[in-house]
Design an enzyme around this catalytic site. Structure first.
Site, PDB file in Angstrom:
ATOM      1  N   HIS A 155       0.827  -1.223   0.000  1.00 42.44           N
ATOM      2  CA  HIS A 155       0.000   0.000   0.000  1.00 42.44           C
ATOM      3  C   HIS A 155       0.857   1.268   0.000  1.00 42.44           C
ATOM      4  CE1 HIS A 155      -3.700  -2.167   0.406  1.00 42.44           C
ATOM      5  NE2 HIS A 155      -3.385  -2.695   1.577  1.00 42.44           N
ATOM      6  N   ASP A 194      -2.491 -10.372  -2.753  1.00 39.41           N
ATOM      7  CA  ASP A 194      -3.087  -9.946  -1.490  1.00 39.41           C
ATOM      8  C   ASP A 194      -4.573  -9.646  -1.725  1.00 39.41           C
ATOM      9  OD1 ASP A 194      -2.013  -8.637   1.368  1.00 39.41           O
ATOM     10  OD2 ASP A 194      -3.827  -7.640   0.602  1.00 39.41           O
ATOM     11  N   HIS A 196      -6.225  -7.221  -0.766  1.00 45.96           N
ATOM     12  CA  HIS A 196      -6.428  -5.791  -1.037  1.00 45.96           C
ATOM     13  C   HIS A 196      -5.599  -5.346  -2.242  1.00 45.96           C
ATOM     14  CE1 HIS A 196      -6.986  -6.477   3.344  1.00 45.96           C
ATOM     15  NE2 HIS A 196      -8.084  -5.782   3.114  1.00 45.96           N
TER      16      HIS A 196
END
Ligand SMILES: [Zn+2]
Length: 339
Positions: A155, A194, A196
């Site tokens: 992220h 992942d 996300h």
């Protein structure tokens, strides 16, 4: 295969955070890495080695000097056990940069829930070093290597942290492989599995045609990180056509997931990369507290087999995964086909 650990990960002591006297709770805790490493050791997948320090230079290939300096120096109250959270955020219409210590976290952070603690820099730095060490294993001719990165990274963008991530370990690995390559314009594919969307990784390589980014993740209309991850984000400029997002519905089962994975792997095969970086989030597993997919242990093994069948030199970077009673089992299932 060789497996690299970050001996400093526990310094990011998110299980010891108190805010105004109350315990701050998070799923991204030191126990995650401890369980993973124990499980991998018991499974005897390969040699377990501490990360080798490569210095800050490889980090600068991805992150801005100001951002690294911020992460390194913002914590100025050693021993206080007080986490740093942004108290204000720079909105899209913000008018001026401010270097005030109260303002900086809100300038560099895109979400709450990602505390900066006394040992956060050291832990994040060590996590990136584990990723770099795994790259060295590939560069010395091994077919695969794993880095037990904690904190995770996908992220984090060039000057943004959030979503439990500070430094983008997968991006740092990709840039390091390119820099060390013996060939011109070495191509790296990053596959992010992942739960996300890997918004940070996408952003770093969005205009770069030498790095292919493929991500399978929960539809951002339905889950975090919301503002990135749609199928029409396909890259820009020289990176046009080198970004593939596969937003998926909640409740994905092994079969449905593997079918989509096949499509992503076709893109990767067509790109003919010199290396593959796998952002290995285990939060796609059934019952993960941060995810809402239903991948089983058998599913993880088939995912590993399918990816390994590309026969690309592969560095596997640990991302999310928060179901403590299953983490090690799922990691072993995913990694075994590479060992
Ligand atoms: Zn995740």
């Amino acid at each position: 295969m060789q497996l690299f650990i970050n001996p400093d990960h526990h310094l990011h002591a998110t299980d010891q955070v108190f805010l105004d006297g109350a315990r701050f709770t998070t799923t991204e805790i030191p126990l995650r890495a401890a369980l993973l490493v124990d499980g991998l050791r018991n499974a005897a997948l390969g040699e377990i080695l501490p990360a080798v320090d490569h210095g800050v230079q490889p980090l600068l290939a991805v992150h801005t000097p100001d951002f690294l300096n911020f992460l390194r120096t913002i914590y100025t109250q050693p021993g206080s056990a007080q986490p740093i959270f942004p108290t204000t955020f720079a909105p899209r219409s913000f008018k001026r940069f401010s270097s005030h210590p109260e303002a900086l976290p809100g300038y560099f952070c895109f979400g709450t829930g990602t505390p900066i603690l006394e040992g956060t820099w050291q832990a994040a730095y060590g996590s990136a070093q584990a990723a770099l060490s795994a790259c060295d294993a590939l560069l010395s001719g091994r077919a695969s290597a794993y880095a037990a990165c904690r904190p995770p990274g996908h992220h984090a963008a060039s000057d943004l942290y959030g979503g439990f991530c500070y430094l983008n370990n997968a991006a740092i690995a990709a840039r390091y492989l390119q820099a060390q390559a013996q060939v011109l314009r070495a191509r790296v594919a990053i596959l992010d599995i992942d739960y996300h969307h890997g918004n940070g990784t996408q952003e770093i390589f969005y205009e770069d045609g030498s790095v292919l980014f493929c991500s399978l993740h929960a539809d951002p209309d339905l889950d975090y990180p919301y503002f990135w991850g749609a199928a029409d984000e396909t890259g820009a400029g020289a990176g046009k056509g080198a970004n593939f997002n596969f937003p998926l519905p909640l409740g994905m089962t092994d079969e449905a997931y593997l079918q989509t994975l096949d499509k992503a792997l076709e893109h990767i095969a067509r790109f003919t990369p010199h290396w593959l970086v796998l952002s290995a989030g285990l939060d796609i597993g059934a019952g993960d507290p941060e995810g809402r997919f239903c991948i089983t242990s058998a599913g993880f093994e088939r995912i590993g087999q399918q990816i390994a069948s590309l026969h690309l030199p592969t560095v596997i970077i640990q991302e999310g995964g928060y179901r403590l009673d299953k983490l090690a089992e799922w990691a072993v299932a995913l990694l075994a086909p590479f060992a």
